[in-house]
Design a protein around this motif. Structure first.
Motif, PDB file in Angstrom:
ATOM      1  N   ALA A  49       0.847  -1.190   0.000  1.00 36.94           N
ATOM      2  CA  ALA A  49       0.000   0.000   0.000  1.00 36.94           C
ATOM      3  C   ALA A  49       0.879   1.235   0.000  1.00 36.94           C
ATOM      4  CB  ALA A  49      -0.925   0.011   1.224  1.00 36.94           C
ATOM      5  N   ALA A  50       0.300   2.348  -0.420  1.00 36.15           N
ATOM      6  CA  ALA A  50       1.019   3.612  -0.412  1.00 36.15           C
ATOM      7  C   ALA A  50       0.054   4.724  -0.060  1.00 36.15           C
ATOM      8  CB  ALA A  50       1.679   3.868  -1.764  1.00 36.15           C
ATOM      9  N   ILE A  51       0.622   5.844   0.391  1.00 39.12           N
ATOM     10  CA  ILE A  51      -0.195   6.991   0.770  1.00 39.12           C
ATOM     11  C   ILE A  51       0.537   8.258   0.353  1.00 39.12           C
ATOM     12  CG2 ILE A  51       0.774   7.037   3.128  1.00 39.12           C
ATOM     13  CD1 ILE A  51      -2.094   7.848   4.068  1.00 39.12           C
ATOM     14  N   SER A  52      -0.187   9.156  -0.267  1.00 35.57           N
ATOM     15  CA  SER A  52       0.427  10.387  -0.758  1.00 35.57           C
ATOM     16  C   SER A  52       0.550  11.416   0.359  1.00 35.57           C
ATOM     17  CB  SER A  52      -0.416  10.959  -1.902  1.00 35.57           C
ATOM     18  OG  SER A  52      -1.619  11.491  -1.382  1.00 35.57           O
ATOM     19  N   ARG A  53       1.158  12.537   0.046  1.00 32.31           N
ATOM     20  CA  ARG A  53       1.279  13.608   1.038  1.00 32.31           C
ATOM     21  C   ARG A  53      -0.081  14.155   1.435  1.00 32.31           C
ATOM     22  NH1 ARG A  53       4.421  18.550  -1.613  1.00 32.31           N
ATOM     23  NH2 ARG A  53       3.742  19.527   0.323  1.00 32.31           N
ATOM     24  N   SER A  54      -1.058  14.031   0.555  1.00 34.10           N
ATOM     25  CA  SER A  54      -2.415  14.495   0.862  1.00 34.10           C
ATOM     26  C   SER A  54      -3.294  13.385   1.412  1.00 34.10           C
ATOM     27  CB  SER A  54      -3.050  15.083  -0.404  1.00 34.10           C
ATOM     28  OG  SER A  54      -3.146  14.088  -1.404  1.00 34.10           O
ATOM     29  N   SER A  55      -2.668  12.254   1.735  1.00 37.24           N
ATOM     30  CA  SER A  55      -3.339  11.097   2.334  1.00 37.24           C
ATOM     31  C   SER A  55      -4.263  10.343   1.386  1.00 37.24           C
ATOM     32  CB  SER A  55      -4.096  11.481   3.618  1.00 37.24           C
ATOM     33  OG  SER A  55      -3.186  11.896   4.613  1.00 37.24           O
ATOM     34  N   THR A  56      -4.068  10.544   0.090  1.00 42.31           N
ATOM     35  CA  THR A  56      -4.716   9.653  -0.877  1.00 42.31           C
ATOM     36  C   THR A  56      -4.025   8.301  -0.798  1.00 42.31           C
ATOM     37  OG1 THR A  56      -5.167  11.532  -2.325  1.00 42.31           O
ATOM     38  CG2 THR A  56      -5.295   9.332  -3.298  1.00 42.31           C
ATOM     39  N   THR A  57      -4.826   7.243  -0.826  1.00 42.20           N
ATOM     40  CA  THR A  57      -4.241   5.914  -0.647  1.00 42.20           C
ATOM     41  C   THR A  57      -4.291   5.083  -1.921  1.00 42.20           C
ATOM     42  OG1 THR A  57      -6.366   5.092   0.168  1.00 42.20           O
ATOM     43  CG2 THR A  57      -4.754   5.822   1.811  1.00 42.20           C
ATOM     44  N   TYR A  58      -3.384   4.132  -1.972  1.00 41.38           N
ATOM     45  CA  TYR A  58      -3.266   3.228  -3.124  1.00 41.38           C
ATOM     46  C   TYR A  58      -2.972   1.856  -2.562  1.00 41.38           C
ATOM     47  CZ  TYR A  58      -1.374   1.348  -7.528  1.00 41.38           C
ATOM     48  OH  TYR A  58      -1.127   0.585  -8.644  1.00 41.38           O
ATOM     49  N   TYR A  59      -3.743   0.874  -2.969  1.00 40.82           N
ATOM     50  CA  TYR A  59      -3.561  -0.479  -2.448  1.00 40.82           C
ATOM     51  C   TYR A  59      -3.291  -1.466  -3.568  1.00 40.82           C
ATOM     52  CZ  TYR A  59      -5.466   1.152   1.995  1.00 40.82           C
ATOM     53  OH  TYR A  59      -5.658   1.819   3.177  1.00 40.82           O
ATOM     54  N   ALA A  60      -2.441  -2.422  -3.276  1.00 40.48           N
ATOM     55  CA  ALA A  60      -2.278  -3.565  -4.163  1.00 40.48           C
ATOM     56  C   ALA A  60      -3.383  -4.542  -3.776  1.00 40.48           C
ATOM     57  CB  ALA A  60      -0.907  -4.190  -3.971  1.00 40.48           C
ATOM     58  N   HIS A  61      -4.508  -4.407  -4.439  1.00 38.00           N
ATOM     59  CA  HIS A  61      -5.701  -5.133  -3.981  1.00 38.00           C
ATOM     60  C   HIS A  61      -5.537  -6.643  -4.052  1.00 38.00           C
ATOM     61  CE1 HIS A  61      -8.175  -1.667  -3.195  1.00 38.00           C
ATOM     62  NE2 HIS A  61      -7.760  -1.134  -4.330  1.00 38.00           N
ATOM     63  N   SER A  62      -4.708  -7.110  -4.960  1.00 38.65           N
ATOM     64  CA  SER A  62      -4.487  -8.559  -5.034  1.00 38.65           C
ATOM     65  C   SER A  62      -3.779  -9.060  -3.796  1.00 38.65           C
ATOM     66  CB  SER A  62      -3.672  -8.904  -6.277  1.00 38.65           C
ATOM     67  OG  SER A  62      -2.401  -8.289  -6.216  1.00 38.65           O
ATOM     68  N   VAL A  63      -3.056  -8.153  -3.130  1.00 42.59           N
ATOM     69  CA  VAL A  63      -2.330  -8.503  -1.906  1.00 42.59           C
ATOM     70  C   VAL A  63      -3.205  -8.257  -0.684  1.00 42.59           C
ATOM     71  CG1 VAL A  63      -0.373  -7.879  -0.443  1.00 42.59           C
ATOM     72  CG2 VAL A  63      -0.072  -8.035  -2.931  1.00 42.59           C
ATOM     73  N   VAL A  64      -3.803  -7.086  -0.641  1.00 37.35           N
ATOM     74  CA  VAL A  64      -4.483  -6.607   0.553  1.00 37.35           C
ATOM     75  C   VAL A  64      -5.883  -7.200   0.689  1.00 37.35           C
ATOM     76  CG1 VAL A  64      -5.394  -4.532   1.620  1.00 37.35           C
ATOM     77  CG2 VAL A  64      -3.128  -4.513   0.577  1.00 37.35           C
ATOM     78  N   LYS A  65      -6.628  -7.183  -0.393  1.00 40.09           N
ATOM     79  CA  LYS A  65      -7.994  -7.734  -0.427  1.00 40.09           C
ATOM     80  C   LYS A  65      -8.857  -7.185   0.696  1.00 40.09           C
ATOM     81  CE  LYS A  65      -6.422 -11.895  -2.776  1.00 40.09           C
ATOM     82  NZ  LYS A  65      -6.272 -13.359  -2.760  1.00 40.09           N
ATOM     83  N   GLY A  66      -8.717  -5.880   0.960  1.00 38.97           N
ATOM     84  CA  GLY A  66      -9.553  -5.223   1.945  1.00 38.97           C
ATOM     85  C   GLY A  66      -9.167  -5.461   3.390  1.00 38.97           C
ATOM     86  N   ARG A  67      -8.057  -6.113   3.622  1.00 39.81           N
ATOM     87  CA  ARG A  67      -7.680  -6.462   4.992  1.00 39.81           C
ATOM     88  C   ARG A  67      -6.746  -5.456   5.649  1.00 39.81           C
ATOM     89  NH1 ARG A  67      -4.498 -11.023   5.045  1.00 39.81           N
ATOM     90  NH2 ARG A  67      -3.795 -10.535   2.930  1.00 39.81           N
ATOM     91  N   PHE A  68      -6.023  -4.684   4.837  1.00 38.61           N
ATOM     92  CA  PHE A  68      -5.007  -3.778   5.375  1.00 38.61           C
ATOM     93  C   PHE A  68      -5.433  -2.330   5.153  1.00 38.61           C
ATOM     94  CE2 PHE A  68      -1.278  -6.918   4.350  1.00 38.61           C
ATOM     95  CZ  PHE A  68      -1.863  -7.859   5.169  1.00 38.61           C
ATOM     96  N   THR A  69      -4.978  -1.460   6.048  1.00 41.66           N
ATOM     97  CA  THR A  69      -5.237  -0.028   5.925  1.00 41.66           C
ATOM     98  C   THR A  69      -3.951   0.742   6.191  1.00 41.66           C
ATOM     99  OG1 THR A  69      -7.506  -0.336   6.720  1.00 41.66           O
ATOM    100  CG2 THR A  69      -6.616   1.900   6.752  1.00 41.66           C
ATOM    101  N   ILE A  70      -3.612   1.631   5.279  1.00 39.36           N
ATOM    102  CA  ILE A  70      -2.457   2.499   5.461  1.00 39.36           C
ATOM    103  C   ILE A  70      -2.951   3.866   5.914  1.00 39.36           C
ATOM    104  CG2 ILE A  70      -2.408   3.270   3.039  1.00 39.36           C
ATOM    105  CD1 ILE A  70       0.676   3.267   3.252  1.00 39.36           C
ATOM    106  N   SER A  71      -2.184   4.482   6.806  1.00 36.80           N
ATOM    107  CA  SER A  71      -2.534   5.815   7.283  1.00 36.80           C
ATOM    108  C   SER A  71      -1.246   6.535   7.673  1.00 36.80           C
ATOM    109  CB  SER A  71      -3.490   5.742   8.477  1.00 36.80           C
ATOM    110  OG  SER A  71      -2.886   5.061   9.565  1.00 36.80           O
ATOM    111  N   ARG A  72      -1.355   7.819   7.888  1.00 34.74           N
ATOM    112  CA  ARG A  72      -0.178   8.597   8.289  1.00 34.74           C
ATOM    113  C   ARG A  72      -0.568   9.636   9.316  1.00 34.74           C
ATOM    114  NH1 ARG A  72       2.343  10.976   3.154  1.00 34.74           N
ATOM    115  NH2 ARG A  72       3.721  12.029   4.655  1.00 34.74           N
ATOM    116  N   ASP A  73       0.391   9.980  10.147  1.00 34.52           N
ATOM    117  CA  ASP A  73       0.241  11.031  11.148  1.00 34.52           C
ATOM    118  C   ASP A  73       1.413  11.981  10.948  1.00 34.52           C
ATOM    119  OD1 ASP A  73       0.209  12.670  13.383  1.00 34.52           O
ATOM    120  OD2 ASP A  73      -0.472  11.083  14.720  1.00 34.52           O
ATOM    121  N   ASN A  74       1.155  13.081  10.280  1.00 33.00           N
ATOM    122  CA  ASN A  74       2.251  14.005   9.972  1.00 33.00           C
ATOM    123  C   ASN A  74       2.804  14.678  11.233  1.00 33.00           C
ATOM    124  OD1 ASN A  74       2.113  13.438   7.255  1.00 33.00           O
ATOM    125  ND2 ASN A  74       0.812  15.199   6.774  1.00 33.00           N
ATOM    126  N   ALA A  75       1.993  14.825  12.254  1.00 31.81           N
ATOM    127  CA  ALA A  75       2.483  15.416  13.504  1.00 31.81           C
ATOM    128  C   ALA A  75       3.482  14.492  14.190  1.00 31.81           C
ATOM    129  CB  ALA A  75       1.321  15.720  14.432  1.00 31.81           C
TER     130      ALA A  75
END
Length: 127
Positions: A49-75
């Motif tokens: 998975a990946a996440i942009s500076r604006s917190s848009t996310t991108y998942y490798a769905h064949s890998v993740v299949k809805g099970r994983f979540t990426i997030s970020r805390d800039n603080a």
């Protein structure tokens, strides 16, 4: 330079959950897209998975299949990977990576441009 340190890996039973963390230092974290990759024994590294500076996310769905979540805390200069419903096939070394997120970058450019890497954290899922 960006320094990345992963944590949170370990041994978990199938069906369990883990949350991985990747702490960044050295540059302005909020200017970077972040990614989680994994490499299982004998296999090539693959995007999770990946996440942009604006917190848009991108998942490798064949890998993740809805099970994983990426997030970020800039603080906190940290990116997370919440992993649920883990399976033995998820066993791998999980690494985070960073790419400077220039305005207008495509996901292909960001993923190809990930040139800062952590050393990884091992996740082992037992059956």
């Amino acid at each position: 330079q960006v320094q990345l340190v992963e944590s949170g890996g370990g041994l978990v039973q199938a069906g369990g959950s883990l949350r991985l963390s990747c702490a960044a230092s050295g540059r302005t974290f909020s200017n970077y897209a972040m990614g989680w990759f994994r490499q299982a024994p004998g296999k090539q590294r693959e995007l999770v998975a990946a996440i942009s500076r604006s917190s848009t996310t991108y998942y490798a769905h064949s890998v993740v299949k809805g099970r994983f979540t990426i997030s970020r805390d800039n603080a906190e200069n940290t990116v997370y990977l919440q992993m649920n419903s883990l399976k033995p096939d998820d066993t791998a070394v999980y690494s985070c990576a960073a790419a400077e997120d220039v305005r207008g970058s495509t996901w292909r450019q960001l993923l190809d441009g990930m040139n800062y890497w952590g050393k990884g954290t091992l996740v082992t899922v037992s059956s």
